[in-house]
Design an enzyme around this catalytic site. Structure first.
Site, PDB file in Angstrom:
ATOM      1  N   GLU A 136      -3.275 -59.582   3.092  1.00 48.75           N
ATOM      2  CA  GLU A 136      -1.912 -59.074   2.956  1.00 48.75           C
ATOM      3  C   GLU A 136      -1.729 -57.708   3.651  1.00 48.75           C
ATOM      4  O   GLU A 136      -2.463 -56.765   3.382  1.00 48.75           O
ATOM      5  CB  GLU A 136      -1.573 -58.959   1.457  1.00 48.75           C
ATOM      6  N   THR A 148       4.833 -63.367   4.675  1.00 53.71           N
ATOM      7  CA  THR A 148       3.568 -64.096   4.477  1.00 53.71           C
ATOM      8  C   THR A 148       3.758 -65.582   4.754  1.00 53.71           C
ATOM      9  O   THR A 148       2.921 -66.221   5.403  1.00 53.71           O
ATOM     10  CB  THR A 148       3.057 -63.960   3.025  1.00 53.71           C
ATOM     11  N   HIS A 171      -0.002 -54.844  -0.968  1.00 53.97           N
ATOM     12  CA  HIS A 171       1.402 -55.173  -0.684  1.00 53.97           C
ATOM     13  C   HIS A 171       2.262 -53.957  -0.969  1.00 53.97           C
ATOM     14  O   HIS A 171       1.987 -53.213  -1.915  1.00 53.97           O
ATOM     15  CB  HIS A 171       1.843 -56.355  -1.564  1.00 53.97           C
ATOM     16  N   ASP A 205      -1.508 -60.794   7.771  1.00 55.55           N
ATOM     17  CA  ASP A 205      -0.329 -61.655   7.846  1.00 55.55           C
ATOM     18  C   ASP A 205       0.831 -61.021   8.612  1.00 55.55           C
ATOM     19  O   ASP A 205       1.561 -61.693   9.322  1.00 55.55           O
ATOM     20  CB  ASP A 205       0.125 -62.137   6.456  1.00 55.55           C
ATOM     21  N   HIS A 206       1.011 -59.700   8.454  1.00 60.01           N
ATOM     22  CA  HIS A 206       2.119 -59.004   9.130  1.00 60.01           C
ATOM     23  C   HIS A 206       1.910 -57.510   8.961  1.00 60.01           C
ATOM     24  O   HIS A 206       0.954 -57.105   8.286  1.00 60.01           O
ATOM     25  CB  HIS A 206       3.476 -59.434   8.569  1.00 60.01           C
TER      26      HIS A 206
HETATM   27  C1  GP9 Z   1       3.657 -63.210  -2.386  1.00 61.28           C
HETATM   28  C2  GP9 Z   1       2.859 -62.620  -1.307  1.00 61.28           C
HETATM   29  C3  GP9 Z   1       3.616 -61.516  -0.626  1.00 61.28           C
HETATM   30  O1  GP9 Z   1       3.156 -64.354  -2.948  1.00 61.28           O
HETATM   31  O2  GP9 Z   1       2.399 -63.577  -0.431  1.00 61.28           O
HETATM   32  O3  GP9 Z   1       4.608 -61.973   0.173  1.00 61.28           O
HETATM   33  P1  GP9 Z   1       5.318 -61.087   1.300  1.00 61.28           P
HETATM   34  O4  GP9 Z   1       6.299 -60.208   0.615  1.00 61.28           O
HETATM   35  O5  GP9 Z   1       4.274 -60.277   1.985  1.00 61.28           O
HETATM   36  O6  GP9 Z   1       5.919 -62.087   2.195  1.00 61.28           O
HETATM   37 MN    MN Z   2       2.566 -60.601   3.092  1.00 55.78          MN
END
Ligand code: GP9
Ligand code: MN
Length: 626
Positions: A259, A301, A416, A475-476
């Site tokens: 994440e 994500t 996150h 992921d980003h």
């Molecule tokens: C939530 C997690 C975060 O389940 O994958 O999502 P995001 O906000 O990064 O898209």
């Molecule tokens: Mn994410």
């Protein structure tokens, strides 16, 4: 026209005061919060002009209403417009993007974002509502003087609406001079809002929404064939290098979605301490893709998951997990199932987030381990839920119960936004800058790094390590451009648009036990993960209507396309309509009439994004193999 304007000024000055304040506010926050930079006088003119037709339209409509209701309509209009502006601004701070309709349909997700939203508010946000307070005050204080009880007929307002039309034509005309084919060609919302304004953008978005809904109805096999022919050509070009073909055949596959981990933390330090000591060590004996980009958009994500599983681009608006979960796909889990694998995603959040439970079924996952499969207590959670170390430990327990070979996607959570972490889990100190977000980011990245170390240790202890291939990717981005000042302090350089693109790099590591480490400098992106993995597993597939490319292929064209139409090759970065020289980080200095080195790619980039969108909007894969 003059007569009607004077009449309104005379009879309803409060309307003019209210709308002028809204106009001014829209311009000010454009600079202040939406980062609008003007490059020429035409752009300034466009910026000043583009809210006017919208404001005139509503002024006209309110004037046509019953006089007794006009005050309330004016207030509702000001409140709704201000809220639209404010909501976009808060969203922009975290995502450097504007709100679209499909995003609003993601209601349940928005509720989970509340902890993030509060940290994004600022004291100067009062500007978004100050005009409403003034107007309400004026109504209480001097309503009689500022608003006569007169009514207007449509006939009287014809000159007024005609001038509104002229303003609309001018706005669109100027925007088209500044950026030809703006609405038909561009995937870049920043560019669209800059040219047509935030309010018109929302109307345009409504149009797009209806239009994309209709695309499935009109889709046909010919459309599929056209796109398929193109993708097959791309694939043929690259059937090279079989060096590594099948080296991980039959192994368990473990994909770790890390994440919000960006690549700038790899090998880097904060306060003299390594941020990712474990990943740095792991890279030594792994394939490390040193220039690898995320290609996600509003689906965050879930977009990264979509890219990995389908090797298609996510959508330009909204999250495909929400908008098209019933489409026909030929996704990675299905392919792995066909090769005897048990497939699952493990993620300690609820199954409805990003509509995962529904979408995973469609993608072919055998099982989804959600928060219900984990023991989550107040002690072992923080921020968004279960802490990564606990998540990794409990995931191992699940893995021990699974049939092998398995293909798994583990998705971490602790790192996150807003990057909250308890004292006891902070293995390194926070950074010191004006951005709390960036300051807190380093210890949470460090924590996730530790969680991955724990995971590897446990894999080894349980004898799962040797038979597995482990892929780790970010992921980003975690730090949006809202924090550029702090970022610039940390990186000790200016954050130019060129650097902003560089900051979209995320780590990508493939670890195959027993294999030697190697840095792969080729420009690559998330869309390439699937073909690269299948290559290592020695799996060839027939259906190939995809856009990813095997990074190990020597003949692969180095071109990475970001979702907003920016792109990167070996030598150039194209963003905000500017072509940058990667060797200097500066725009190319072109002679008059000289073609920019980015030019040859622009059409190809548009075509790929367009084809990929048509596949999804038209649900075209249902024609594959028919
Ligand atoms: C939530 C997690 C975060 O389940 O994958 O999502 P995001 O906000 O990064 O898209
Ligand atoms: Mn994410």
């Amino acid at each position: 026209m003059k007569a009607i304007v004077l009449k309104i000024l005379h009879e309803k000055p409060i309307f003019i005061i209210g709308l002028s304040m809204l106009w001014l506010k829209t311009i000010i926050v454009g600079f202040w919060d939406f980062n609008i930079v003007l490059e020429n006088p035409l752009q300034l003119l466009i910026l000043l002009l583009n809210p006017i037709p919208f404001l005139m339209l509503f002024l006209g409509l309110i004037l046509l209403a019953k006089p007794s209701r006009q005050a309330i309509y004016l207030c509702v209009f000001l409140i709704v417009s201000s809220f639209v502006l404010f909501a976009n601004s808060v969203y922009y701070r975290e995502f450097t993007d504007y709100i679209t309709i499909p995003l609003l349909l993601v209601g349940s997700n928005m509720a989970d974002l509340s902890s993030s939203v509060f940290t994004l508010m600022q004291w100067h946000d009062i500007i978004y509502f100050i005009d409403i307070i003034i107007i309400a005050g004026l109504f209480v204080w001097k309503k009689q003087a500022l608003m006569k009880n007169s009514r207007y007929r449509f006939r009287q307002l014809v000159p007024f609406f005609s001038v509104m039309m002229i303003f609309s034509v001018l706005t669109i005309g100027f925007a088209n001079i500044e950026r030809p084919q703006l609405l038909s060609r561009s995937f870049d919302r920043e560019l669209i809002v800059k040219n047509i304004g935030i309010y018109n953008f929302h109307f345009y978005d409504v149009y797009l929404h209806m239009n994309t809904r209709a695309q499935r109805v009109f889709a046909n096999e010919d459309e599929f064939n056209e796109i398929n022919e193109y993708t097959v050509k791309v694939e043929k070009r690259e059937e090279a290098d079989y060096d590594l073909f099948g080296i991980a055949e039959g192994k368990n596959v473990i994909l770790i979605t890390a994440e919000s981990i960006q690549n700038f933390v790899i090998g880097n330090e904060v306060n003299g301490e390594e941020i990712t000591p474990f990943l740095n060590e792991l890279i030594e004996d792994s394939y490390y893709f040193s220039e690898f980009y995320h290609q996600t958009a509003q689906g965050k994500t879930s977009d990264s998951e979509f890219l990995v599983n389908n090797a298609l681009f996510p959508l330009p608006r909204g999250a495909v997990f929400f908008t098209h979960p019933t489409n026909k796909y030929y996704a990675l889990p299905e392919i792995m199932n066909e090769h005897g694998y048990f497939t699952a995603t493990l993620h300690a959040n609820n199954g409805t987030f990003w509509n995962r439970s529904v979408m995973y079924e469609q993608l072919g996952f055998d099982r989804f381990y959600t928060d219900e499969d984990y023991e989550i207590t107040a002690d072992n959670s923080i921020g968004w839920g279960l802490k990564d170390i606990d998540f990794m430990e409990q995931s191992i327990e699940h893995m021990l119960e699974m049939p092998q070979p398995f293909h798994l996607n583990l998705i971490t959570l602790t790192n996150h936004h807003p990057f909250d972490l308890g004292e006891e889990d902070q293995f390194i100190d926070q950074y010191d800058s004006n951005s709390r977000t960036l300051n807190q980011y380093f210890p949470t990245v460090r924590y996730t790094d530790e969680a991955i170390r724990v995971f590897f240790d446990r894999l080894k202890e349980e004898g799962l390590y040797e038979d597995s291939i482990i892929l780790i990717f970010g992921d980003h981005y975690g730090i949006s451009s809202f924090h550029n000042r702090a970022m610039s302090q940390y990186l000790e350089k200016d954050i130019t648009p060129f650097v902003e693109i560089e900051l979209q790099q995320v780590p990508f590591i493939i670890h195959i036990p027993g294999e030697e480490g190697k840095v792969i400098p080729d420009v690559s992106g998330q869309i390439d993960i699937r073909p690269t993995l299948l290559h290592l597993l020695g799996i060839k597939i027939e259906k190939q209507t995809t856009f990813g490319r095997n990074i190990f292929s020597k003949e692969r064209e180095e071109l990475v396309i970001l979702r907003n139409g920016s792109f990167i090759t070996e030598d150039v970065i194209y963003t905000s309509e500017t072509c940058y020289d990667k060797s200097t980080g500066e725009p190319f200095d072109l002679e008059d009439g000289e073609e920019s080195p980015c030019q040859p790619y622009i059409e190809e980039v548009q075509r790929q994004l367009n084809y990929s969108d048509r596949i999804i909007y038209g649900d075209l894969l249902r024609f594959e193999g028919t």
